[in-house]
Each structure stands twice: as C-alpha cells, then as structure tokens.
Design a protein around this motif. Structure first.
Motif, PDB file in Angstrom:
ATOM      1  N   GLU A 163       0.972  -1.261  -0.034  1.00  0.00           N
ATOM      2  CA  GLU A 163      -0.188   0.094   0.002  1.00  0.00           C
ATOM      3  C   GLU A 163       0.827   1.261  -0.130  1.00  0.00           C
ATOM      4  O   GLU A 163       2.084   1.294   0.699  1.00  0.00           O
ATOM      5  CB  GLU A 163      -0.787  -0.064   1.304  1.00  0.00           C
ATOM      6  N   HIS A 164       0.333   2.295  -0.667  1.00  0.00           N
ATOM      7  CA  HIS A 164       0.763   3.396  -0.607  1.00  0.00           C
ATOM      8  C   HIS A 164      -0.201   4.663  -0.637  1.00  0.00           C
ATOM      9  O   HIS A 164      -1.267   4.430  -0.639  1.00  0.00           O
ATOM     10  CB  HIS A 164       1.955   3.882  -1.888  1.00  0.00           C
ATOM     11  N   LEU A 165       0.108   5.663  -0.333  1.00  0.00           N
ATOM     12  CA  LEU A 165      -0.775   6.796   0.119  1.00  0.00           C
ATOM     13  C   LEU A 165      -0.430   7.860  -1.313  1.00  0.00           C
ATOM     14  O   LEU A 165       0.465   8.224  -1.595  1.00  0.00           O
ATOM     15  CB  LEU A 165      -0.547   7.386   1.157  1.00  0.00           C
ATOM     16  N   GLU A 166      -1.700   8.407  -1.751  1.00  0.00           N
ATOM     17  CA  GLU A 166      -1.897   9.536  -2.769  1.00  0.00           C
ATOM     18  C   GLU A 166      -2.647  10.604  -1.997  1.00  0.00           C
ATOM     19  O   GLU A 166      -3.763  10.352  -1.513  1.00  0.00           O
ATOM     20  CB  GLU A 166      -2.142   9.109  -3.978  1.00  0.00           C
ATOM     21  N   LEU A 167      -2.273  11.942  -2.197  1.00  0.00           N
ATOM     22  CA  LEU A 167      -2.974  12.965  -1.755  1.00  0.00           C
ATOM     23  C   LEU A 167      -2.897  14.110  -2.521  1.00  0.00           C
ATOM     24  O   LEU A 167      -1.791  14.155  -3.336  1.00  0.00           O
ATOM     25  CB  LEU A 167      -2.605  13.543  -0.332  1.00  0.00           C
ATOM     26  N   ILE A 168      -3.739  14.989  -2.418  1.00  0.00           N
ATOM     27  CA  ILE A 168      -3.840  16.358  -3.169  1.00  0.00           C
ATOM     28  C   ILE A 168      -3.763  17.496  -2.299  1.00  0.00           C
ATOM     29  O   ILE A 168      -4.436  17.676  -1.331  1.00  0.00           O
ATOM     30  CB  ILE A 168      -5.209  16.397  -4.133  1.00  0.00           C
ATOM     31  N   LEU A 169      -2.710  18.432  -2.350  1.00  0.00           N
ATOM     32  CA  LEU A 169      -2.479  19.398  -1.661  1.00  0.00           C
ATOM     33  C   LEU A 169      -2.981  20.771  -2.379  1.00  0.00           C
ATOM     34  O   LEU A 169      -2.528  20.877  -3.505  1.00  0.00           O
ATOM     35  CB  LEU A 169      -1.072  19.394  -1.280  1.00  0.00           C
ATOM     36  N   VAL A 170      -3.582  21.768  -1.692  1.00  0.00           N
ATOM     37  CA  VAL A 170      -3.946  23.054  -2.237  1.00  0.00           C
ATOM     38  C   VAL A 170      -3.400  24.008  -1.307  1.00  0.00           C
ATOM     39  O   VAL A 170      -3.342  24.035  -0.090  1.00  0.00           O
ATOM     40  CB  VAL A 170      -5.318  22.952  -2.137  1.00  0.00           C
ATOM     41  N   ASP A 171      -2.860  25.263  -1.861  1.00  0.00           N
ATOM     42  CA  ASP A 171      -2.466  26.293  -1.045  1.00  0.00           C
ATOM     43  C   ASP A 171      -3.397  27.354  -0.861  1.00  0.00           C
ATOM     44  O   ASP A 171      -4.400  27.244  -1.625  1.00  0.00           O
ATOM     45  CB  ASP A 171      -0.975  26.660  -1.689  1.00  0.00           C
ATOM     46  N   SER A 172      -2.700  28.285  -0.475  1.00  0.00           N
ATOM     47  CA  SER A 172      -3.977  29.680  -0.374  1.00  0.00           C
ATOM     48  C   SER A 172      -4.245  30.243  -1.778  1.00  0.00           C
ATOM     49  O   SER A 172      -5.208  30.919  -1.884  1.00  0.00           O
ATOM     50  CB  SER A 172      -3.127  30.641   0.366  1.00  0.00           C
ATOM     51  N   LYS A 173      -3.336  30.079  -2.928  1.00  0.00           N
ATOM     52  CA  LYS A 173      -3.619  30.682  -4.088  1.00  0.00           C
ATOM     53  C   LYS A 173      -4.535  29.716  -5.075  1.00  0.00           C
ATOM     54  O   LYS A 173      -4.830  29.715  -6.185  1.00  0.00           O
ATOM     55  CB  LYS A 173      -2.306  30.903  -5.019  1.00  0.00           C
ATOM     56  N   LEU A 174      -5.026  28.499  -4.204  1.00  0.00           N
ATOM     57  CA  LEU A 174      -5.749  27.537  -4.876  1.00  0.00           C
ATOM     58  C   LEU A 174      -4.859  26.662  -6.126  1.00  0.00           C
ATOM     59  O   LEU A 174      -5.751  26.162  -6.653  1.00  0.00           O
ATOM     60  CB  LEU A 174      -7.266  28.246  -5.514  1.00  0.00           C
ATOM     61  N   ASP A 175      -3.768  26.740  -5.863  1.00  0.00           N
ATOM     62  CA  ASP A 175      -3.034  25.773  -6.868  1.00  0.00           C
ATOM     63  C   ASP A 175      -2.540  24.518  -6.031  1.00  0.00           C
ATOM     64  O   ASP A 175      -2.509  24.476  -4.819  1.00  0.00           O
ATOM     65  CB  ASP A 175      -1.492  26.574  -6.921  1.00  0.00           C
ATOM     66  N   MET A 176      -2.888  23.450  -6.906  1.00  0.00           N
ATOM     67  CA  MET A 176      -2.931  22.073  -6.406  1.00  0.00           C
ATOM     68  C   MET A 176      -1.818  21.338  -6.930  1.00  0.00           C
ATOM     69  O   MET A 176      -1.018  21.619  -8.001  1.00  0.00           O
ATOM     70  CB  MET A 176      -4.162  21.470  -6.612  1.00  0.00           C
ATOM     71  N   ILE A 177      -1.230  20.310  -6.013  1.00  0.00           N
ATOM     72  CA  ILE A 177      -0.062  19.574  -6.568  1.00  0.00           C
ATOM     73  C   ILE A 177      -0.475  17.957  -5.925  1.00  0.00           C
ATOM     74  O   ILE A 177      -0.952  17.975  -4.755  1.00  0.00           O
ATOM     75  CB  ILE A 177       1.376  19.845  -6.184  1.00  0.00           C
ATOM     76  N   SER A 215      -4.356  14.149 -11.390  1.00  0.00           N
ATOM     77  CA  SER A 215      -5.290  14.584 -10.338  1.00  0.00           C
ATOM     78  C   SER A 215      -5.250  15.940 -10.615  1.00  0.00           C
ATOM     79  O   SER A 215      -5.832  17.014  -9.900  1.00  0.00           O
ATOM     80  CB  SER A 215      -5.317  13.982  -9.118  1.00  0.00           C
ATOM     81  N   THR A 216      -4.147  16.590 -10.993  1.00  0.00           N
ATOM     82  CA  THR A 216      -3.751  18.105 -11.106  1.00  0.00           C
ATOM     83  C   THR A 216      -3.150  18.444 -12.370  1.00  0.00           C
ATOM     84  O   THR A 216      -2.556  17.368 -13.125  1.00  0.00           O
ATOM     85  CB  THR A 216      -2.833  18.490 -10.006  1.00  0.00           C
ATOM     86  N   THR A 217      -3.126  19.514 -12.777  1.00  0.00           N
ATOM     87  CA  THR A 217      -2.376  19.978 -14.067  1.00  0.00           C
ATOM     88  C   THR A 217      -0.830  20.493 -13.870  1.00  0.00           C
ATOM     89  O   THR A 217      -0.244  21.013 -14.575  1.00  0.00           O
ATOM     90  CB  THR A 217      -3.129  21.120 -14.871  1.00  0.00           C
ATOM     91  N   HIS A 218      -0.479  20.435 -12.528  1.00  0.00           N
ATOM     92  CA  HIS A 218       0.720  20.800 -12.164  1.00  0.00           C
ATOM     93  C   HIS A 218       1.919  19.838 -12.973  1.00  0.00           C
ATOM     94  O   HIS A 218       1.541  18.770 -13.178  1.00  0.00           O
ATOM     95  CB  HIS A 218       1.084  20.631 -10.738  1.00  0.00           C
TER      96      HIS A 218
END
Length: 493
Positions: free
Chosen positions: A37-51, A89-92
C-alpha cells in the motif's frame, strides 16, 4: 534566517528543500497486486494551486497518522518528480514524493478554504473543454436512470444515468465497481420519490467516440463519490438551484440486471456483444510470423535493461525475464484470409505446450533463429475455429480473446455470417510486403496489452470496443506505472 513559505505553483525539480503551507483536499490508499500500500494525496495552497503527493509504502506507517482530509499543514523536504501519471489529478507539471526527511506539521491555516473543489461544469464538458488525461470534479443532478447491472461476485457492477447542472446540459455518467454499488445502495434504501445530486471528485471524462456518447465516470483509484450530502457546499448549491426541476426517482421502479446467476449458455457468452463477420470484411494480409520475447513478470510487455535494471515499458522491475510467445497466423475463410494473434493460453489449449517448453526445445536443438517455427505449431494447421477477437487497426491484425473448436459452435457462427453475395462486394485491399515488415517491427508490448492471461485474473470494466474504430484500450488506473495490471483495490480516506 528561516526558509520562507513558497508557492505550490513555483515547485520544480531544481531542488528538494521546498517549504509549503497547504491543506489536504483528498487522500486515498492504493493497494498494488503485490498487496503493498502507498498513499496518494492532493494538496492545495492559499492561491488554490494544487499538486499531487505520494507517500511510498515503506513510509506509510510513519506519516499515515498525521495526514487527514481537510487538515492544513506546513510541509518541507520532498523528492520532486515529473507528473507522469497516465491520469493526473492536477495539471501541475510535477509531483511530490515523501522521503525520510519530509517534515509534516499540522497547523491552522484559515486562509486556505476547507471545501475546495475543482468543479468542471457540464457545459464545458459538452463543449470539449477538458483534457482526457486530467481528472476533475463533476457535480450533477440525476435526471434519468439508464442501466443498473449489479454483480457482487466479480466487482463488475455498473450504474448508468444522466446528470444535469445549472447550465441545463445533460451528460451521461457511468459508475463502476464499488461506486456503482454505493449509488445502488443509496438509491435502494432512501425510499420513494427522491431527487439525487452527486459529486464525483477525481472523475474521468471520456469523449464521444464512434457509437459511444460523451461520458463521465470514476477512475479506479482516487475517485470519491458524494451523494445528496447537503453539508457539501457544491451539492447544496446545485440542489437548491435544481430542486424543483429534478425528477423524483422511485426506487420501486428500478430495474436491476443481476449477472450472479446468468442463464446465458457458454456459446451465448462467447458471442455476447460481438459482431460476427466474414474474413472478407477484413483486409487480407500476406505474411505470418512467430517469435518469442522476454516478458515482464507483472504484465505482458517486453523487457529491456534500463539503468542497470530489467524494466518493461510500464517501468515494472523484473528479477528475470518471463518467456512469452506471440504467434501470428493466417486464418482462412474460403478464399479470404486474415492475420490473428494467439497468446500463451490459447495455443497451449491447441497444441498442449507452453511457450517456455517450446523455447527450451529450440534451445536444446541449438536453434537460435527468433523467427523459427516450432514443429509443434503444425498441429494448428487446417484447424477450423470459431474465434472471438479484437481488431487492431494500427497493426492490421486481430488479437484473439477466445476461441471454440467444437463443431456445434463453428456451425452456429457460420449460420450468422452474411450471405456470400454481400461479402463478395466488399473491396479487399492487399497490404504490401513493406507494410507487413513495418508491422513486424512494431514493439511487441503494444499488442501484448491484449494478453487474456493478464486480463482474466480480475476483470476491468467493459472496454469501448467499436467494430468501426477500435484502438488499443488504455488503462483507467491513476498511475502510469500501474498500466494494464489487475485492478487495484482502494480504501477511501
């Protein structure tokens, strides 16, 4: 001087010492076929940019207790890699990979919204303003139930319905596997005359193709389905807007196709949704080939030494190559003929020998010609078979899914052929020897994706196979390193 907080949008692979202030908007567990098993997560900052970020299996126990959806953090020190997922999951352009020195500190960050969704409206979807390999969030009110197919035995449940939003555009939505069961259970258990609004987080969009309509569906990993939860801002907003316009759906009128106790005969399953055609309708080919290749231990692709390791095109690492065998033969129907690709399980049924056995026999005989035809293959000559196959226009050949060699099945297939008068009018194009040689030079791993051995262990959803325009089927798995493996199990967090 302390390192300053940096923007998610600025992250690149020029360094690993990034320090970011983010909120976890989505988190899920991915379990591989080897049960790691591994984990995947989506992070977002105050500018609503995601990675997107990954916690490798060997670090899950270290970080799993600190990570939660909706929580905000100061995070620091990552390995930065290209965002090379098949479905992103993101366009980054990059992704973050946790390492032993990654620092995670929980902290209240009210400037980052708790409920942020990357909603793509149905009008934009209908206008084609989406990237097929980028997963998005879609919200819609259910207007009509089209199909319900429940099969709890092999997780091939399917629920198809139409959704709309404030644009009044209507788009088809298909839920597979556990998501179909989740929707079915909600629909069945919430009484009569209900209207339903759904939110699919990390949904996949498939463009209209041939006879198949534009479609929104779940991905195998990373999708989250929310149904009628008015605490969700997006669902409440749409529900308030469309409440008077959405039809009341009655669970008592739901017609369910259950495949647990199928009454279809073996032959019915063999020809199910397959178009029976004569070889006269397939371009005639001139050349037949046979060759062994060194295959991957996890999939059917070929392997080669890369960076000192034995890897396939999907980057699976094998300790040693697996002998695989691809056989292309000419099938003859009267005066017409076409080329079929048989795989290990099929020709083992026909001649009683595996690829490894035949390869060892050639090696013991001192034969090193990769185009040598093993003598045992002569047993296939002049056999009459009823064949179910997928046409691969890119290679001008058919990949065999299954076959029947009993007289009754052959007769039934023959009886469904079009009349000889009709097929005789179809123009037959003869491929040149140059075309044949070009086809033979293509990587074997491309056609190897159709190896039934890899597909039968755990079936994926029904592929979009159109007799007019069929292409190699792509995997719906999230990570590019997991292509064409058995379906991964997931636990939403």
């Amino acid at each position: 001087m302390a390192r300053p907080i940096e923007s998610v949008m600025d992250i690149n692979d020029s360094k690993d010492l990034w320090k970011i202030a983010v909120r976890c908007r989505h988190l899920w567990t991915v379990r591989s076929s080897s049960n790691k098993e591994h984990l995947e997560l989506i992070l977002v900052d105050s500018k609503l940019d995601m990675i997107q970020a990954i916690v490798p299996s060997h670090l899950v126990s270290k970080y799993v207790g600190d990570l939660a959806v909706g929580a905000s953090y100061i995070m620091q020190n990552f390995k930065v890699s290209n965002n090379d997922f098949s479905f992103k999951s993101t366009t980054h352009g990059y992704k973050l990979v946790f390492c032993g020195s990654t620092y995670v500190k929980k902290m209240e960050l009210p400037e980052i919204p708790i409920d942020y969704f990357n909603i793509l409206g149905l009008a934009s979807i209908a206008d084609g303003k989406f990237q097929p390999n980028v997963l998005v969030d879609v919200v819609g009110g259910v207007t009509e139930i089209l199909q319900t197919q429940i099969n709890s035995d092999n997780n091939k449940s399917k629920f198809v319905f139409m959704i709309t939003d404030m644009s009044k555009i209507v788009v088809q939505c298909t839920l597979w596997g556990n998501f179909a069961l989740q929707f079915y259970e909600y629909y069945k258990n919430h009484g009569e005359d209900v209207n339903i609004v759904v939110l699919l987080q990390n949904a996949r969009i498939t463009a209209a193709q041939g006879g198949f309509p534009l479609n929104v569906s779940n991905a195998w990993s990373g999708t989250k389905l929310v149904i009628n939860d008015i605490s969700n801002v997006e669902i409440k907003k749409l529900k308030d807007s469309l409440n008077a316009e959405l039809p009341k759906l009655s669970s008592s009128s739901l017609q369910v196709e259950t495949t647990q106790t199928s009454q279809y005969s073996d032959f019915d399953k063999f020809i199910w949704k397959a178009e029976v055609i004569s070889l006269a309708e397939i371009a005639m080919l001139k050349q037949e080939t046979t060759c062994y290749y060194d295959g991957c231990a996890e999939c059917t692709k070929s392997v080669a030494v890369k960076d000192g390791k034995l890897k396939c095109y999907a980057n699976h690492i094998s300790s040693e190559p697996v002998p695989r065998y691809k056989l292309e033969v000419l099938g003859v129907d009267g005066k017409f003929k076409s080329r079929f690709v048989f795989w290990d399980s099929d020709y083992f049924k026909l001649i009683g020998k595996s690829a490894l056995q035949m390869k060892n026999e050639l090696v013991e005989a001192g034969e090193d010609n990769p185009l040598e035809f093993p003598f045992g293959l002569d047993a296939m000559l002049k056999k009459e078979l009823a064949i179910r196959a997928v046409f691969q226009p890119k290679f001008n050949r058919l990949s065999v899914i299954s076959f029947k060699d009993d007289e009754d099945s052959r007769k039934k297939v023959k009886d469904t052929f079009k009349s000889h008068e009709d097929v005789s009018k179809i123009p037959i194009s003869l491929s040149s020897s140059q075309d044949d040689m070009k086809s033979l030079s293509e990587p074997l791993s491309v056609s190897a994706d159709f190896d039934p051995n890899a597909a039968n262990s755990m079936m994926t959803p029904c592929k979009r196979i159109n007799p007019e325009a069929s292409e190699d089927v792509e995997s719906v798995q999230l990570s590019s390193t997991k292509t064409m493996k058995p379906v991964k199990k997931e636990d939403g967090r």
